[in-house]
Design a protein around this motif. Structure first.
Motif: not given
Lengths: 162, 102
Positions: A41-42, A45-50
């Motif tokens: 899901x991350x 949401x364009x949050x690859x590091x998280x």
């Protein structure tokens, strides 16, 4: 949108399984699958590091820690839970779903959100320049954790003499 | 965009509810820490989703990473504590800890 909803439903189902399954190993593995889904899901949401942290640290490291603890505490499965807990869970869940659906939308309109514009710079710049104090705090938290584990597994003086 | 935010926060609240239900009703110490993990998943979903919807994804990611580090330190310490409790009581039943009451 449909894929996101499927992923979110999977996340909730595996989290519920982690709590309801009696076998602790299966519960820990369900938690790992839930972390994996959260990582996907991350990513979406364009949050690859998280996402990478979620998958490698939470789905990997924390699951290993849980399984290790379960192996060291073999009789952990023998704790009897109240019967009513599992029977009442669906009732409370449906009740909460209704309340959540009714309240959340009006709650979102009342939350005073800070004015946010498009961010400039890269992730590295935000992490190292804007959140420097967070990094210092992270080092402190890790040190505190290491010292706590060392203190908890410290051998007694009598053990050393033997 | 508001609908998307509603969807994510709806599911985040659901995860927090599931974790809180387990914390309030169950007796196995390991289950209680699995519940803490489920709650923390809900919180990190709320952080990252709000960052994505409000165009602040970089800041949200750095907060989520800080949160993961804190979570790992918490879990490591808590599980070490659970092993010590098990060594002493030979059980993971949380009710046995009521002996600590003054």
């Amino acid at each position: 949108m449909a894929i996101q909803i499927i992923l979110l439903c999977g996340l909730v189902i595996f989290s519920a399984l982690a709590i309801l399954l009696k076998d602790l190993i299966k519960a820990a593995l369900s938690l790992a699958v839930a972390s994996l889904l959260l990582g996907i899901i991350f990513f979406r949401l364009a949050a690859p590091y998280a996402a990478v942290f979620e998958i490698s640290v939470v789905a990997g490291l924390i699951t290993v820690l849980f399984i290790l603890t379960i192996a060291l505490t073999k009789k952990g499965d023998e704790v009897t839970e109240a019967r009513l807990v599992k029977l009442a869970f669906p009732v409370f869940l449906i009740l909460f779903l209704v309340i959540d659906g009714l309240v959340m939308k009006s709650l979102l309109q009342k939350i005073p959100a800070l004015p946010a514009g498009p961010e400039a710079g890269t992730f590295g710049e935000v992490l190292w320049k804007q959140r420097t104090f967070d990094l210092v705090a992270q080092v402190g938290v890790i040190l505190a954790g290491v010292l706590a584990v060392l203190a908890l597994f410290r051998k007694k003086e009598e053990d050393k003499d033997e | 965009m508001s609908n998307l935010w509603f969807l994510y926060l709806f599911f985040a609240a659901l995860l927090v509810f599931i974790g809180l239900y387990c914390l309030l009703t169950m007796r196995n110490l390991i289950k209680l820490f699995i519940a803490v993990e489920v709650i923390s998943k809900g919180v990190s979903l709320a952080i990252v989703a709000t960052g994505a919807v409000k165009n602040n994804i970089l800041l949200a990611q750095s907060l989520a990473i800080t949160y993961v580090v804190v979570e790992v330190a918490l879990v490591a310490t808590a599980l070490a504590l659970i092993i010590n409790i098990y060594k002493k009581n030979k059980s993971l039943d949380v009710r046995l800890l009521s002996k600590l009451k003054g």
